[in-house]
Write an enzyme that holds these catalytic residues in place. Structure first.
Site, PDB file in Angstrom:
ATOM      1  N   GLU A  43      50.627  34.999  88.928  1.00  8.15           N
ATOM      2  CA  GLU A  43      49.684  34.274  88.074  1.00  8.15           C
ATOM      3  C   GLU A  43      49.388  32.903  88.676  1.00  8.15           C
ATOM      4  OE1 GLU A  43      50.939  34.082  83.972  1.00  8.15           O
ATOM      5  OE2 GLU A  43      49.076  33.103  83.349  1.00  8.15           O
ATOM      6  N   GLU A 193      47.769  40.019  76.591  1.00 10.41           N
ATOM      7  CA  GLU A 193      48.356  39.552  75.326  1.00 10.41           C
ATOM      8  C   GLU A 193      47.248  39.200  74.331  1.00 10.41           C
ATOM      9  OE1 GLU A 193      51.591  36.730  76.068  1.00 10.41           O
ATOM     10  OE2 GLU A 193      52.732  38.318  77.057  1.00 10.41           O
ATOM     11  N   GLU A 316      54.692  43.074  82.051  1.00 16.09           N
ATOM     12  CA  GLU A 316      55.447  41.815  82.178  1.00 16.09           C
ATOM     13  C   GLU A 316      56.850  42.061  81.650  1.00 16.09           C
ATOM     14  OE1 GLU A 316      53.665  38.111  80.799  1.00 16.09           O
ATOM     15  OE2 GLU A 316      51.684  38.809  81.399  1.00 16.09           O
TER      16      GLU A 316
HETATM   17  O1  AHR Z   1      54.579  35.170  82.566  1.00 17.55           O
HETATM   18  C1  AHR Z   1      54.304  34.008  81.878  1.00 17.55           C
HETATM   19  C2  AHR Z   1      53.448  34.259  80.650  1.00 17.55           C
HETATM   20  O2  AHR Z   1      54.165  35.034  79.729  1.00 17.55           O
HETATM   21  C3  AHR Z   1      52.191  35.040  80.879  1.00 17.55           C
HETATM   22  O3  AHR Z   1      51.140  34.239  81.306  1.00 17.55           O
HETATM   23  C4  AHR Z   1      51.908  35.611  79.529  1.00 17.55           C
HETATM   24  O4  AHR Z   1      51.215  36.827  79.578  1.00 17.55           O
HETATM   25  C5  AHR Z   1      53.275  35.761  78.916  1.00 17.55           C
HETATM   26  O5  AHR Z   1      53.332  35.274  77.627  1.00 17.55           O
END
Ligand code: AHR
Length: 512
Positions: A43, A193, A316
């Site tokens: 990210e 999310e 994730e």
């Molecule tokens: O991985 C960090 C954050 O955690 C991501 O941006 C989000 O999708 C999650 O809440």
């Protein structure tokens, strides 16, 4: 005297933990462990992209190709990264991809509002990411902006990246930016999310938004279909999965996401390195909850899709602790200890065992953020214990999963217990069987007896990741404190394999 000796004898037998047993069903393999279970996530957050992957194409001190660090590429190639999710995370629903293509000096800057309000100059964009995936040999997984984007923007991104040359203004633009031919981009996420940073939507609403976006996501070539992943549930939000399965037509999606972090307490996460056994136990309890989460989400999917044509993508997962002292709180930079190695090993075993439904998982995140496999500091690079587990487990990529029945001792702390032993097994294309074993227990070595059904192995070899302290880690000063070593203590007879796993250790055995 004899009575006393007998009593001492009885007491000591009682103290010894019973032997753990595993049945390896070597002839019952059916499902393939999709290598994408070993996927990663990058990210625009902290130093994952900038400083992690990308140091800029004019950098004179760190060797790079078009700005991408060569030491990182070399390390990740050894890991055989199969798939890489990008550009977020929460960042994805603020990202407008058109800002990140074309001549760099013309790209607009913005503030990265999710992650510390730092300047995002868009110097690492679509071309840079997709070219880097080609260099890595990894498939890209693009996370589309559904929270603040438009269906048109996402549809244009698909044209820009995957449509044949000369077929639209988007592909003309791609050619102008130096890339005539499309990349291969199969995996597309529709928001991230959506229940939180991706728009705070209710699932009933998101299901409709999803259908709208999915409608305009078209490939030019049906034989090279897009694989569409819906923004999935958080942890045990089973209602989210139920509604998506009910409301999104089967021909409009391929997988549902699922996010689960192993966090002790969101308002008091604890240090990544300086933690107590209680904190370790709680982290592992959260991590091992993955077994229940995957089983229950999958059971809901079974009601609508008994043939398991739709997949679960745990896009994730990982451990989340306080940031390292002195670092930016929004950058989520944490060290990585044997706790993380155990967490990774046990979780990957869970995914392997559920490979009939779980076809992808993405550890959060690949470099310098959360449970990273690589940490960088200027020109230095460290491979974390989690890296080594991922590398040891490579043998499971696209192998046939062999079911194991585990009967484990309990790891007891206070009034709470966890199973000590977590295992999975597979048979690769060359006929070798691999079994990965984790002892979660922080104090007790565990003796394991594996009964082999349906195979006659002649040899066993193995590797172990272990250390003398649970809190140990690899640092820039001591980067090889924790590395895999040969494991020669497994004893093989015709139908049995016996070994003892030290506390908080990960072992991978090869049987031929
Ligand atoms: O991985 C960090 C954050 O955690 C991501 O941006 C989000 O999708 C999650 O809440």
């Amino acid at each position: 005297m004899r009575k006393i000796l007998l009593l001492i004898g009885l007491a000591s037998t009682k103290l010894l933990p019973a032997q753990n047993t595993i049945v390896l069903n070597a002839d019952k393999g059916k499902d393939i462990i999709d290598k994408n279970i070993y996927g990663h996530f990058a990210e625009h957050l902290g130093r994952c992209i900038y400083g992690g992957f990308y140091v800029g194409d004019t950098n004179k001190t760190i060797p790079h190709k078009d700005g991408v660090r060569l030491d990182v590429i070399e390390a990740l190639k050894k890991l055989k990264v199969p798939v890489l999710r990008w550009p977020g995370g929460c960042f994805a629903d603020t990202y407008h991809w058109k800002d990140g293509v074309g001549p760099k000096k013309e790209r607009p800057s913005m503030l990265n509002v999710w992650w510390g309000n730092v300047k995002e100059d868009n110097s690492f964009g679509t071309n840079e990411f997709l070219n880097m995936c080609e260099l890595l040999g990894a498939e890209p997984y693009l996370s589309g902006n559904v929270g603040s984007g438009t269906p048109q923007e996402l549809s244009d991104w698909i044209k820009y990246t995957t449509h044949p040359n000369g077929s639209s203004p988007m592909t003309d633009w791609r050619q102008k930016n130096g890339r005539p031919n499309p990349w291969k981009v199969k995996f597309w996420g529709l928001g991230n999310e959506a229940w939180g940073c991706g728009g705070n939507m209710k699932v009933e609403y998101y299901a409709n938004v999803y259908r709208q976006y999915a409608t305009f996501m078209t490939n030019w070539n049906n034989s090279d279909r897009l694989y569409r992943i819906a923004s999935g549930a958080s942890d045990a939000d089973y209602h989210w999965t139920e509604i998506l399965m009910k409301e999104v037509p089967a021909n409009m999606f391929d997988a549902l996401g699922l996010h689960h972090y192993s966090v002790i307490n969101w308002s008091k996460k604890g240090s990544a390195t300086n933690f107590s056994e209680e904190e370790y136990f709680t982290t592992m309890k959260r991590a091992l909850q993955m077994e229940e989460l995957v089983s229950k989400h999958s059971a809901i999917m079974d009601k609508y899709d008994p043939q398991k044509k739709k997949h679960l993508a745990v896009d994730e997962w990982g451990g989340w602790y306080d940031v390292e002292p002195g670092t930016n709180g929004a950058f989520l930079y944490q060290q990585n200890t044997m706790r993380d190695a155990v967490l990774a090993g046990a979780t990957l075993n869970i995914f392997n065992n559920h490979c009939d439904r779980v076809k992808m998982a993405n550890l959060a995140q690949i470099i310098n953020v959360l449970q990273a496999v690589i940490l960088t500091k200027e020109e230095k690079l460290v491979l974390t214990p989690t890296y080594h587990v991922m590398e040891m487990y490579n043998v499971h990529h696209d192998a046939t999963m062999l079911p194991v029945d585990v009967s484990s001792n309990k790891y007891i702390l206070g009034k709470d217990t966890l199973s000590s032993i977590w295992a999975s097994a597979s048979k690769d294309k060359n006929g070798a069987t691999h079994i990965s074993l984790v002892n979660v227990d922080a104090k007790q070595p565990q003796a394991v007896s594996i009964n082999i059904n349906g195979a006659n192995y002649k040899t066993v070899s193995g590797r172990i990741l272990t250390s003398d302290k649970l809190q140990n880690y690899n640092s820039f000063e001591s980067p090889a404190k924790i590395v895999p070593a040969a494991f020669t203590k497994a004893q093989l007879t015709t139908s049995k394999l016996n070994l003892t796993i030290p506390p908080f250790s990960v072992i991978v055995l090869e049987l031929k």
